[in-house]
Write a protein that holds these residues in place. Sequence first.
Motif, PDB file in Angstrom:
ATOM      1  N   LEU A  24      -8.840 -18.360  37.175  1.00 35.53           N
ATOM      2  CA  LEU A  24      -9.028 -19.148  38.291  1.00 35.53           C
ATOM      3  C   LEU A  24      -7.804 -20.473  37.901  1.00 35.53           C
ATOM      4  CD1 LEU A  24     -12.887 -20.231  38.247  1.00 35.53           C
ATOM      5  CD2 LEU A  24     -11.632 -18.761  39.788  1.00 35.53           C
ATOM      6  N   LEU A  25      -7.530 -20.489  36.875  1.00 35.99           N
ATOM      7  CA  LEU A  25      -6.146 -21.523  36.640  1.00 35.99           C
ATOM      8  C   LEU A  25      -4.942 -20.885  37.135  1.00 35.99           C
ATOM      9  CD1 LEU A  25      -7.055 -22.429  32.787  1.00 35.99           C
ATOM     10  CD2 LEU A  25      -7.217 -23.935  34.959  1.00 35.99           C
ATOM     11  N   VAL A  26      -4.717 -19.650  36.901  1.00 37.28           N
ATOM     12  CA  VAL A  26      -3.512 -18.794  37.620  1.00 37.28           C
ATOM     13  C   VAL A  26      -3.434 -18.982  38.974  1.00 37.28           C
ATOM     14  CG1 VAL A  26      -2.273 -16.687  37.590  1.00 37.28           C
ATOM     15  CG2 VAL A  26      -3.346 -17.565  35.610  1.00 37.28           C
ATOM     16  N   VAL A  27      -4.654 -18.652  39.705  1.00 37.53           N
ATOM     17  CA  VAL A  27      -4.929 -18.837  41.085  1.00 37.53           C
ATOM     18  C   VAL A  27      -4.362 -20.098  41.600  1.00 37.53           C
ATOM     19  CG1 VAL A  27      -6.181 -18.527  43.177  1.00 37.53           C
ATOM     20  CG2 VAL A  27      -6.534 -16.991  41.352  1.00 37.53           C
ATOM     21  N   ALA A  28      -4.637 -21.107  40.721  1.00 36.98           N
ATOM     22  CA  ALA A  28      -4.491 -22.495  41.163  1.00 36.98           C
ATOM     23  C   ALA A  28      -2.844 -22.891  41.019  1.00 36.98           C
ATOM     24  CB  ALA A  28      -5.358 -23.552  40.339  1.00 36.98           C
ATOM     25  N   GLY A  29      -2.189 -21.976  40.429  1.00 34.93           N
ATOM     26  CA  GLY A  29      -0.941 -22.038  40.198  1.00 34.93           C
ATOM     27  C   GLY A  29      -0.401 -22.605  38.759  1.00 34.93           C
ATOM     28  N   VAL A  30      -1.465 -22.596  37.804  1.00 39.40           N
ATOM     29  CA  VAL A  30      -1.136 -23.191  36.524  1.00 39.40           C
ATOM     30  C   VAL A  30      -1.273 -22.045  35.710  1.00 39.40           C
ATOM     31  CG1 VAL A  30      -2.124 -25.170  34.783  1.00 39.40           C
ATOM     32  CG2 VAL A  30      -1.792 -25.502  37.054  1.00 39.40           C
ATOM     33  N   ALA A  31      -0.337 -21.561  35.021  1.00 39.08           N
ATOM     34  CA  ALA A  31      -0.334 -20.561  33.902  1.00 39.08           C
ATOM     35  C   ALA A  31      -0.642 -20.914  32.786  1.00 39.08           C
ATOM     36  CB  ALA A  31       1.147 -19.901  34.048  1.00 39.08           C
ATOM     37  N   TRP A  32      -1.920 -20.920  32.191  1.00 41.76           N
ATOM     38  CA  TRP A  32      -2.256 -21.328  31.085  1.00 41.76           C
ATOM     39  C   TRP A  32      -1.712 -20.945  29.874  1.00 41.76           C
ATOM     40  CZ3 TRP A  32      -4.313 -18.902  26.982  1.00 41.76           C
ATOM     41  CH2 TRP A  32      -4.729 -17.673  26.939  1.00 41.76           C
ATOM     42  N   ALA A  33      -0.839 -19.792  29.719  1.00 40.82           N
ATOM     43  CA  ALA A  33      -0.114 -19.402  28.819  1.00 40.82           C
ATOM     44  C   ALA A  33       1.151 -18.799  29.128  1.00 40.82           C
ATOM     45  CB  ALA A  33      -0.885 -18.443  27.788  1.00 40.82           C
ATOM     46  N   ALA A  34       1.997 -19.727  29.765  1.00 43.25           N
ATOM     47  CA  ALA A  34       3.109 -19.225  30.642  1.00 43.25           C
ATOM     48  C   ALA A  34       4.027 -18.464  29.927  1.00 43.25           C
ATOM     49  CB  ALA A  34       3.811 -20.498  31.239  1.00 43.25           C
ATOM     50  N   ALA A  35       4.240 -18.807  28.477  1.00 43.74           N
ATOM     51  CA  ALA A  35       5.249 -18.163  27.685  1.00 43.74           C
ATOM     52  C   ALA A  35       4.703 -16.642  27.197  1.00 43.74           C
ATOM     53  CB  ALA A  35       5.902 -19.206  26.695  1.00 43.74           C
ATOM     54  N   THR A  36       3.363 -16.994  26.349  1.00 42.43           N
ATOM     55  CA  THR A  36       2.903 -15.759  25.553  1.00 42.43           C
ATOM     56  C   THR A  36       1.541 -16.220  25.209  1.00 42.43           C
ATOM     57  OG1 THR A  36       3.251 -14.165  24.041  1.00 42.43           O
ATOM     58  CG2 THR A  36       3.708 -16.525  23.348  1.00 42.43           C
ATOM     59  N   ASP A  37       0.775 -15.217  25.048  1.00 39.77           N
ATOM     60  CA  ASP A  37      -0.615 -15.177  24.420  1.00 39.77           C
ATOM     61  C   ASP A  37      -0.612 -15.116  22.922  1.00 39.77           C
ATOM     62  OD1 ASP A  37      -3.284 -15.457  24.021  1.00 39.77           O
ATOM     63  OD2 ASP A  37      -3.714 -13.479  25.014  1.00 39.77           O
ATOM     64  N   ASN A  38      -0.646 -16.065  22.218  1.00 38.44           N
ATOM     65  CA  ASN A  38      -0.635 -15.771  20.912  1.00 38.44           C
ATOM     66  C   ASN A  38      -2.100 -16.579  20.024  1.00 38.44           C
ATOM     67  OD1 ASN A  38       0.552 -18.802  21.479  1.00 38.44           O
ATOM     68  ND2 ASN A  38       1.184 -18.735  19.198  1.00 38.44           N
ATOM     69  N   MET A  39      -2.972 -16.683  20.985  1.00 39.43           N
ATOM     70  CA  MET A  39      -4.338 -16.970  20.356  1.00 39.43           C
ATOM     71  C   MET A  39      -4.946 -15.590  20.137  1.00 39.43           C
ATOM     72  SD  MET A  39      -6.750 -19.153  19.525  1.00 39.43           S
ATOM     73  CE  MET A  39      -5.782 -20.621  19.914  1.00 39.43           C
ATOM     74  N   PHE A  40      -5.558 -15.579  18.793  1.00 37.47           N
ATOM     75  CA  PHE A  40      -6.489 -14.461  18.475  1.00 37.47           C
ATOM     76  C   PHE A  40      -7.710 -14.366  19.155  1.00 37.47           C
ATOM     77  CE2 PHE A  40      -9.967 -12.888  15.769  1.00 37.47           C
ATOM     78  CZ  PHE A  40      -9.486 -11.653  15.291  1.00 37.47           C
ATOM     79  N   PRO A  41      -8.087 -13.177  19.483  1.00 37.70           N
ATOM     80  CA  PRO A  41      -7.286 -11.840  19.557  1.00 37.70           C
ATOM     81  C   PRO A  41      -6.442 -11.628  20.476  1.00 37.70           C
ATOM     82  CG  PRO A  41      -9.505 -11.398  20.276  1.00 37.70           C
ATOM     83  CD  PRO A  41      -9.566 -12.967  20.097  1.00 37.70           C
ATOM     84  N   THR A  42      -5.419 -10.951  20.235  1.00 37.90           N
ATOM     85  CA  THR A  42      -4.364 -10.397  21.176  1.00 37.90           C
ATOM     86  C   THR A  42      -4.433  -8.955  21.190  1.00 37.90           C
ATOM     87  OG1 THR A  42      -2.418 -10.332  19.900  1.00 37.90           O
ATOM     88  CG2 THR A  42      -2.971 -12.539  20.667  1.00 37.90           C
ATOM     89  N   SER A  43      -3.626  -8.406  22.167  1.00 42.36           N
ATOM     90  CA  SER A  43      -3.503  -6.985  22.105  1.00 42.36           C
ATOM     91  C   SER A  43      -2.853  -6.183  20.976  1.00 42.36           C
ATOM     92  CB  SER A  43      -2.656  -6.502  23.294  1.00 42.36           C
ATOM     93  OG  SER A  43      -1.383  -6.996  23.637  1.00 42.36           O
ATOM     94  N   HIS A  44      -2.371  -7.336  20.076  1.00 40.03           N
ATOM     95  CA  HIS A  44      -1.587  -6.865  18.888  1.00 40.03           C
ATOM     96  C   HIS A  44      -2.494  -6.839  17.513  1.00 40.03           C
ATOM     97  CE1 HIS A  44       2.069  -5.331  21.178  1.00 40.03           C
ATOM     98  NE2 HIS A  44       2.040  -6.762  21.765  1.00 40.03           N
ATOM     99  N   THR A  45      -3.708  -7.529  17.768  1.00 44.76           N
ATOM    100  CA  THR A  45      -4.496  -7.748  16.688  1.00 44.76           C
ATOM    101  C   THR A  45      -5.889  -6.979  16.659  1.00 44.76           C
ATOM    102  OG1 THR A  45      -5.702  -9.668  17.565  1.00 44.76           O
ATOM    103  CG2 THR A  45      -3.753 -10.086  16.645  1.00 44.76           C
ATOM    104  N   GLY A  46      -6.531  -6.817  15.523  1.00 40.27           N
ATOM    105  CA  GLY A  46      -7.775  -6.347  15.915  1.00 40.27           C
ATOM    106  C   GLY A  46      -8.833  -7.260  16.449  1.00 40.27           C
ATOM    107  N   GLY A  47      -9.607  -6.767  16.890  1.00 40.87           N
ATOM    108  CA  GLY A  47     -10.536  -7.569  17.888  1.00 40.87           C
ATOM    109  C   GLY A  47     -11.651  -8.603  17.028  1.00 40.87           C
ATOM    110  N   ALA A  48     -11.670  -8.265  15.724  1.00 40.67           N
ATOM    111  CA  ALA A  48     -12.848  -8.712  15.102  1.00 40.67           C
ATOM    112  C   ALA A  48     -12.199  -9.755  13.800  1.00 40.67           C
ATOM    113  CB  ALA A  48     -13.775  -7.859  14.171  1.00 40.67           C
ATOM    114  N   CYS A  49     -12.764 -10.812  13.457  1.00 41.54           N
ATOM    115  CA  CYS A  49     -12.265 -11.696  12.375  1.00 41.54           C
ATOM    116  C   CYS A  49     -12.883 -11.093  11.122  1.00 41.54           C
ATOM    117  CB  CYS A  49     -12.890 -13.047  12.397  1.00 41.54           C
ATOM    118  SG  CYS A  49     -12.774 -14.351  11.218  1.00 41.54           S
ATOM    119  N   ILE A  50     -11.946 -10.921   9.992  1.00 43.07           N
ATOM    120  CA  ILE A  50     -12.216 -10.685   8.828  1.00 43.07           C
ATOM    121  C   ILE A  50     -11.895 -11.492   7.679  1.00 43.07           C
ATOM    122  CG2 ILE A  50     -11.573  -8.765   7.169  1.00 43.07           C
ATOM    123  CD1 ILE A  50     -10.618  -6.942   9.398  1.00 43.07           C
ATOM    124  N   ALA A  51     -12.957 -11.741   6.873  1.00 44.00           N
ATOM    125  CA  ALA A  51     -12.708 -12.717   5.811  1.00 44.00           C
ATOM    126  C   ALA A  51     -11.966 -12.106   4.540  1.00 44.00           C
ATOM    127  CB  ALA A  51     -14.014 -13.119   5.249  1.00 44.00           C
ATOM    128  N   GLY A  52     -11.305 -12.981   3.776  1.00 44.29           N
ATOM    129  CA  GLY A  52     -10.473 -13.010   2.560  1.00 44.29           C
ATOM    130  C   GLY A  52      -9.071 -12.995   2.632  1.00 44.29           C
TER     131      GLY A  52
END
Length: 217
Positions: A24-52
């Motif tokens: 919805l934010l993109v449709v309204a013209g506001v790109a919430w992560a215009a540069a890059t998505d670097n919030m876990f999880p991304t397509s380059h991380t595993g999908g689950a949090c691991i302790a340690g």
Amino acid sequence: MNKLSRRPARRRFTAMVAIALAPLLVVAGVAWAAATDNMFPTSHTGGACIAGMNGSAPCQTDNKEVYFYMDSAGEYELEAVDKQTVNSAIDGEYRPTDLAFHYDSSPVFSGSGETDIIYQEGSTGLPDSAAGMTWCDAVGGDVRDCDQQYIRIRGNGYITYARVCHETGHAVGLQHGDLASPQLNKHTDTRLGCLLTPSDGHPDLGANNRENINATY
């Protein structure tokens, strides 16, 4: 030593609402992560949090209300000047986001309502090449979040505004550039702000990281 919480268990909020609203934010013209998505999880991380300390990529914290503690005794105690640096970085970079940081003078280390971030000064367990490290100690109920995370930074001048900004970013789920989507050069791409490696010379959180945080929390 574990301490029992006198605070009620904090309600957990996941990133599901933010993810659902992103289009919805993109449709309204506001790109919430215009540069890059670097919030876990991304397509380059595993999908689950691991302790340690040798776990996966940095996890999200469990909700927007972030309780933190700075070790005040023993091996990992922060000196007064280092506590001031931590507070300055939180005030300058993270309080202006949608996250709400609260100091927890009676930290909780087990059970419900654990203190979200524990800041420590020391080098035990850190790789020789690392000035600091963030890791999850207790995985949350949502596979992407962590109930309690530790930030440990070397002493003797290593606790700087930029490093606190960097490691705190990891504690709320921000990744290095090589784990972002699309990938960025983690050493040179200034869109990463203080998540650059090393962070020295780049003390600001930056617009991209703020947008990722606000869209998630």
